[in-house]
Design a protein around this motif. Structure first.
Motif, short mmCIF file in Angstrom:
data_model
loop_
_atom_site.label_atom_id
_atom_site.label_comp_id
_atom_site.label_asym_id
_atom_site.label_seq_id
_atom_site.Cartn_x
_atom_site.Cartn_y
_atom_site.Cartn_z
N GLY A 151 0.82 -1.20 0.00
CA GLY A 151 0.00 0.00 0.00
C GLY A 151 0.85 1.25 0.00
O GLY A 151 0.58 2.21 -0.73
N ARG A 170 8.03 23.51 -13.58
CA ARG A 170 8.64 24.76 -13.10
C ARG A 170 9.94 25.02 -13.83
O ARG A 170 10.29 26.16 -14.09
N ALA A 230 -4.18 -3.90 1.28
CA ALA A 230 -3.13 -2.98 0.83
C ALA A 230 -3.72 -1.89 -0.03
O ALA A 230 -3.34 -0.72 0.08
N LEU A 231 -4.71 -2.28 -0.89
CA LEU A 231 -5.32 -1.25 -1.75
C LEU A 231 -6.08 -0.23 -0.91
O LEU A 231 -6.00 0.97 -1.14
N GLU A 244 -5.55 0.50 2.17
CA GLU A 244 -4.58 1.25 2.95
C GLU A 244 -3.93 2.33 2.10
O GLU A 244 -3.63 3.43 2.59
N SER A 245 -3.73 2.04 0.80
CA SER A 245 -3.07 3.04 -0.05
C SER A 245 -3.94 4.29 -0.17
O SER A 245 -3.42 5.40 -0.23
N ILE A 264 -3.23 6.33 2.74
CA ILE A 264 -1.91 6.94 2.69
C ILE A 264 -1.90 8.14 1.74
O ILE A 264 -1.16 9.09 1.97
N TYR A 265 -2.76 8.11 0.69
CA TYR A 265 -2.88 9.31 -0.14
C TYR A 265 -3.24 10.51 0.74
O TYR A 265 -2.66 11.59 0.61
N VAL A 300 -0.31 11.70 2.80
CA VAL A 300 0.69 12.49 2.07
C VAL A 300 0.15 13.88 1.75
O VAL A 300 0.86 14.88 1.84
N VAL A 301 -1.16 13.94 1.37
CA VAL A 301 -1.75 15.25 1.08
C VAL A 301 -1.72 16.13 2.32
O VAL A 301 -1.42 17.33 2.25
N PRO A 353 3.02 23.71 -2.32
CA PRO A 353 3.82 24.29 -3.41
C PRO A 353 3.48 25.75 -3.69
O PRO A 353 4.33 26.50 -4.15
N GLN A 354 2.21 26.16 -3.46
CA GLN A 354 1.85 27.54 -3.78
C GLN A 354 1.54 28.35 -2.53
O GLN A 354 0.74 29.28 -2.57
#
Lengths: 72, 95, 229
Positions: free
Chosen positions: A19, A38, B61-62, B64-65, B68-69, B72-73, B82-83
């Motif tokens: 995952g 960029r 696992a799918l 869970e991914s 995890i997105y 990370v976000v 970034p902005q």
């Protein structure tokens, strides 16, 4: 340790890392795309292309895992 | 300028926290359903336990991914938006 | 992050290298982990003999346990990998357990240390692949058809970068989270031994994470060695 226990520990470690690698490969693709945009000033295109490549890499990981289960 | 940038940061932290909470809620419900079905299947037919376990692990696992997105976000929102500077400047120009 | 009182950083301040020690505490504590491992190895193998004494017995149990576990996964052709994987396991285990001692800082709670371990492992898998398959190893990255080469190559590169990141981020996240929880509990209710149950869980987390790193590096090595079939 018995052989059966060893195998189940191995499978647990492998699939628990699946995952994380699926999610991370998508974000690696996104980061590379944003960086290239960029750098070369081609605003949306590199991001989309590399995001698609990252999603493909993530699903390729799932495909490899399914192929691994067929072997047993 | 300072106050609006701080406001943007506060909103980002709120969004990150609530996003993690909501995604963990949905993901845990999905994981519970899939594990319940796998356990029922193994209890009915104990010989198929190996294949059912491996398939369940891939499905977990799918799921869970997806969580995890969100993780990370949330990390991007808090630490490395970034902005961030551009949005803070926009807030400052509006006020 | 504001660090609590660190013993070895204070020691370096006495020598006069204070600015280096404050900027890079993980480097100093990884040196401490190396010194611990070297001293333990030197003590255990001092009076080496056919009939093992106490220290040699313990080291033999640890090393042979790791070797058996590894050969069970890679097969007999991977027995020469033991120095690499065993070193990774012992180093990460000692550096994780250093975090449980007050006054020490676990070097694996910094992304640089874990990323260096993961980079070493992933680069070594490619060296192994080239050693076992020769120049044909590059063919695995190119796909079946010639016009798909750029797409497949980029996808493979992203997949291997994800391996590095997932290895390093898992270890770093677990150890860092344990450290933050211990610090917060110590500041909130350190007088009433509140961090004690978390420390028991911390020992468990240290063993599990070192073992997972060891296991995944072995699985990557075995995948590179039998890639051709």
């Amino acid at each position: 340790m018995k052989r059966e226990t060893k195998r189940s520990i191995r499978e647990l470690a492998y699939y628990s890392s699946l995952g994380l690698s699926v999610a991370l490969s998508i974000f690696i693709g996104l980061a590379v795309g944003v960086y290239l945009d960029r750098r070369f000033d081609t605003t949306p295109w590199c991001t989309f292309i590399f995001l698609g490549l990252g999603i493909a890499a993530g699903y390729r990981n799932i495909g490899l895992a399914i192929k691994k289960t067929r072997k047993y | 300028m300072e106050a609006s940038a701080l406001q943007f940061f506060i909103v980002s932290v709120f969004a990150a926290g609530f996003g993690i909470a909501i995604s963990a809620f949905g993901g845990s419900i999905g994981m519970g359903i899939s594990i319940r079905s796998a356990v029922e299947g193994i209890a009915r037919n104990p010989e198929s336990s190996g294949k059912v376990t491996v398939t369940m692990l891939i499905g977990l696992a799918l799921i869970e991914s997806l969580t995890i997105y969100t993780l990370v976000v949330a990390l991007i929102l808090i630490y490395a938006h970034p902005q961030a500077s551009a949005i803070a400047a926009l807030f400052g120009a509006g006020h | 992050m504001e660090h609590p009182y660190l013993v070895f950083v204070k020691l370096f301040e006495l020598i006069g290298l204070g600015h280096f020690a404050h900027a890079y505490p993980h480097v100093i504590h990884s040196w401490v982990a190396m010194i611990i491992l070297i001293v333990l190895g030197a003590i255990g193998t001092k009076g080496i003999s056919m009939i093992p004494t106490k220290g040699q017995n313990l080291l033999e149990i640890i090393i042979s346990g790791m070797e058996e576990f590894m050969v069970d996964i890679t097969g007999e052709q991977g027995r020469f990998l033991l120095p690499m994987t065993g070193t990774v396991f012992l180093y990460i285990l000692v550096s994780n357990l250093m975090g449980l001692m007050p006054g020490l800082f676990p070097p694996t709670a910094n992304l640089n240390t874990t990323a260096s371990c993961a980079l070493t492992v992933v680069i070594f898998t490619h060296i192994l692949g080239i050693k076992f398959h020769g120049i044909k190893y590059i063919k695995h990255f190119l796909g079946p058809v010639w016009w798909m080469i750029p797409i497949i190559l980029l996808i493979e590169i992203i997949g291997h970068l994800a391996r590095i990141l997932s290895l390093s981020f898992r270890l770093f996240g677990n150890i860092m989270g344990k450290e933050i929880i211990l610090t917060i509990l110590f500041m909130l209710a350190g007088l009433f031994f509140a961090p004690l149950p978390m420390m028991v869980l911390g020992i468990f987390v240290c063993f599990i994470q070192a073992f997972v790193f060891f296991l995944l590096s072995i699985m990557y090595f075995s995948g590179a060695m039998e890639h051709a079939h």
